[in-house]
Scaffold this motif. Structure first.
Motif, mmCIF file in Angstrom:
data_model
loop_
_atom_site.group_PDB
_atom_site.id
_atom_site.type_symbol
_atom_site.label_atom_id
_atom_site.label_comp_id
_atom_site.label_asym_id
_atom_site.label_seq_id
_atom_site.Cartn_x
_atom_site.Cartn_y
_atom_site.Cartn_z
ATOM 1 N N LEU A 186 -8.442 0.165 -2.011
ATOM 2 C CA LEU A 186 -8.294 1.383 -2.811
ATOM 3 C C LEU A 186 -9.624 1.866 -3.378
ATOM 4 O O LEU A 186 -9.820 3.070 -3.574
ATOM 5 N N LEU A 211 -1.112 3.006 -8.555
ATOM 6 C CA LEU A 211 -2.223 2.804 -7.619
ATOM 7 C C LEU A 211 -3.549 2.880 -8.364
ATOM 8 O O LEU A 211 -4.453 2.055 -8.130
ATOM 9 N N LEU A 238 2.339 1.769 -3.440
ATOM 10 C CA LEU A 238 1.366 2.297 -4.400
ATOM 11 C C LEU A 238 1.033 3.760 -4.119
ATOM 12 O O LEU A 238 0.832 4.543 -5.052
ATOM 13 N N LEU A 239 0.990 4.134 -2.830
ATOM 14 C CA LEU A 239 0.771 5.546 -2.511
ATOM 15 C C LEU A 239 1.900 6.422 -3.053
ATOM 16 O O LEU A 239 1.673 7.580 -3.416
ATOM 17 N N ARG A 265 -6.556 0.043 -8.582
ATOM 18 C CA ARG A 265 -7.899 0.400 -8.106
ATOM 19 C C ARG A 265 -8.958 0.231 -9.190
ATOM 20 O O ARG A 265 -10.059 -0.259 -8.918
ATOM 21 N N PRO A 316 1.272 6.952 -7.562
ATOM 22 C CA PRO A 316 -0.179 7.127 -7.728
ATOM 23 C C PRO A 316 -0.718 6.660 -9.067
ATOM 24 O O PRO A 316 -1.878 6.219 -9.144
ATOM 25 N N THR A 358 0.837 -1.205 0.000
ATOM 26 C CA THR A 358 0.000 0.000 0.000
ATOM 27 C C THR A 358 0.869 1.251 0.000
ATOM 28 O O THR A 358 0.598 2.208 -0.748
#
Length: 407
Positions: free
Chosen positions: A374, A268, A261-262, A272, A265, A258
């Motif tokens: 997400l 991410l 991925l943050l 998602r 973006p 996580t």
């Protein structure tokens, strides 16, 4: 349960050890020293967390070969950190697939393989989705900020493995507390031995209950199908391995993944919004993060030459997964996270006869958890400065101390 430890430590508690080279990280990345060693020396000598000298294998092809050759690189040597003749040594080794070589390994693994088939994972998927959903709902009710490690990454795989092993609901918190602490190499040796004794004793009791009244969980199924083929000690060791391997690695992957991925973006957003992106994302995150530093320490089974180095029977051997998975021999531009490539051939789940038995379950949990998290919180963000995120450097499985998030 007794408060005293039946296992005897080898020595008095020692200060926190210096991190061995393959455990050193700069955030997500292996240290430059480890990568330079891989590129320049290939194989060298290193010191383990327990003060032993070992050969350190760092390159992708060499690590893969070592994983493929149990007749040369044995898993059946003494488990480091315990007196070879102690009860602790026997408790850690008996029934633990990672401390067996074929044919003993083959015998035990064959009995377990049926619990981790594609069909079995399909059957488990609705329950994993329910567990993920219930924790996301609880996070939403409590509101932001929250610690993603404590409220999501750790409890989701923990609950899955507890259900798999048949741990009663009211015993789970204490059960998992002992397991989580036992992996912390900063703890004095005597404290880790005490935790191991308590955890092993609990699991032995769980096996005894399952023998009296086998349920539909994994232990119950093993007892019904292989009762005369497995000793109580072997069943306890199997449960211990599945507990540690079944929730520690996945929990740390969910938290670290996580955060990764943050920090990326655009990637991410793919995880998602695009269901087709999830599977390759999980494989690339496994490669790039390499949460297992070295896995089980191996022992040279005979005198032989490997990659230009003469190894002697009994020599300790350590495999550096972070450097191997960041090797140009595996992928182009290996230090870049690219979830679209899928990283075929990565060693995040090992390789060969000891390829992670629970890999299908870990993949299932990550494939469900990442996109669900997400999508539930599309504005997920860190709740503290990025440079204040604390990593679990001294843990046998790399991860985060906490991950404060908001949305």
């Amino acid at each position: 349960m007794t408060e005293t430890c039946p296992y005897q430590a080898k020595a008095e508690p020692t200060p926190t050890p210096e991190l061995p080279l393959p455990m050193r990280r700069n955030g997500f990345d292996p240290t430059p020293e480890l990568l330079a060693l891989r590129d320049q020396e290939r194989i060298s000598r290193t010191t383990t967390p327990f003060g032993e000298t070992a050969w350190l294998i760092t390159r992708y092809e060499d690590v893969k070969t070592a994983l493929s050759e149990p007749t040369l690189f044995s898993n059946a040597g003494p488990v480091p950190g315990f007196d070879q003749a102690s009860d602790a040594q026997r408790a850690v080794a008996t029934g633990n697939l990672l401390t067996y070589d074929p044919p003993d390994h083959t015998r035990l693994r064959r009995m377990l393989t049926g619990q981790f088939t594609v069909r079995r994972m399909r059957d488990l998927t609705p329950r994993v989705e329910q567990i993920v959903e219930s924790h996301l709902q609880a996070m939403e009710r409590r509101g932001a900020p929250t610690d993603l490690v404590a409220d999501f990454a750790l409890p989701v795989p923990s609950l899955v493995i507890c259900e798999l092993l048949g741990v009663p609901w009211d015993e789970r918190d204490e059960f998992l507390h002992r397991s989580n602490k036992q992996m912390d190499l900063r703890l004095p040796e005597q404290e880790r031995l005490t935790l191991l004794a308590e955890l092993h004793g609990y699991l032995a009791g769980l096996v005894a209950r399952a023998r009296r009244d086998p349920g539909d969980d994994l232990l119950g199924l093993l007892i019904r199908e292989h009762s005369t083929d497995l000793t109580t000690e072997e069943l306890t060791g199997i449960a211990l391995l599945l507990l540690v391997a079944g929730h520690e690695t996945t929990a740390n992957m969910l938290a670290l993944g996580t955060l990764a991925l943050l920090r990326h973006p655009d990637q991410l957003a793919l995880v998602r919004d695009d269901p087709a992106a999830v599977n390759p994302a999980v494989e690339e995150l496994m490669r790039w993060l390499s949460v297992v530093h070295t896995g089980v320490q191996r022992t040279a089974a005979t005198d032989f030459e490997f990659a230009g180095v003469r190894m002697r029977a009994g020599d300790a051997v350590v495999l550096a997964f972070p450097s191997a998975n960041r090797d140009h021999a595996l992928v182009d531009d290996p230090d870049r996270l690219d979830i679209t490539r899928g990283a075929p051939g990565h060693l995040g789940f090992g390789h060969g006869v000891h390829h992670c038995l629970g890999a299908p379950l870990a993949r299932l949990e990550m494939r469900v958890a990442f996109p669900a998290l997400l999508r539930r919180f599309p504005t997920l963000a860190l709740a503290k400065p990025d440079d204040e995120i604390a990593f679990r450097s001294y843990n046998a499985v790399y991860g985060l101390e906490s991950l404060p998030v908001t949305w």
